[in-house]
Design a protein around this motif. Structure first.
Motif: not given
Length: 135
Positions: A18-33
């Motif tokens: 769950a933590n890895a999934s959340r971190d990956l999701s956050s990373l993807v959002r940051s990369e998109i921004e």
């Protein structure tokens, strides 16, 4: 220690996933921004550059018009009637335009589509169809 052999302070596998999934999701959002910000900056620069090219093209057109008038008056200075001098310059431009059309038409005739890419795409589609049929 508990009966599972796991220390109570250590996260479970589910929590790690769950933590890895959340971190990956956050990373993807940051990369998109980041991508959006970079694209906006690039778009502004491209728009400015295109505007500069547009202004240069307009000034170039004005220069050609003025040089054409000067050429016609130059021919007129040779003793030819001004109206005929302007016609001579216009005919010269029409001859140049005709040559450009012929050369352009010849170049377009030589242009072909991406033959190799089309062939490999067809082969890929056939391979995927064969896999889908279970061959």
């Amino acid at each position: 220690m508990g009966s599972t052999g796991q220390d109570q302070d250590e996260p479970t596998v589910g929590q790690l996933v769950a933590n890895a999934s959340r971190d990956l999701s956050s990373l993807v959002r940051s990369e998109i921004e980041l991508g959006k910000a970079e694209l906006k900056k690039t778009a502004v620069a491209a728009g400015t550059g295109a505007g500069m090219f547009g202004g240069a093209a307009f000034l170039g057109l004005l220069a050609i018009i003025l040089l054409s008038i000067a050429a016609a008056y130059g021919v007129s200075a040779l003793g030819i009637h001004p109206a005929l001098a302007f016609v001579i310059v216009a005919v010269l431009y029409l001859v140049i335009a005709a040559v450009l059309v012929l050369v352009g038409k010849n170049q377009l005739g030589k242009a072909k589509g991406p033959q190799r890419a089309i062939e490999t795409s067809k082969e890929s589609v056939e391979a995927l169809r064969a896999i889908g049929k279970g061959d």
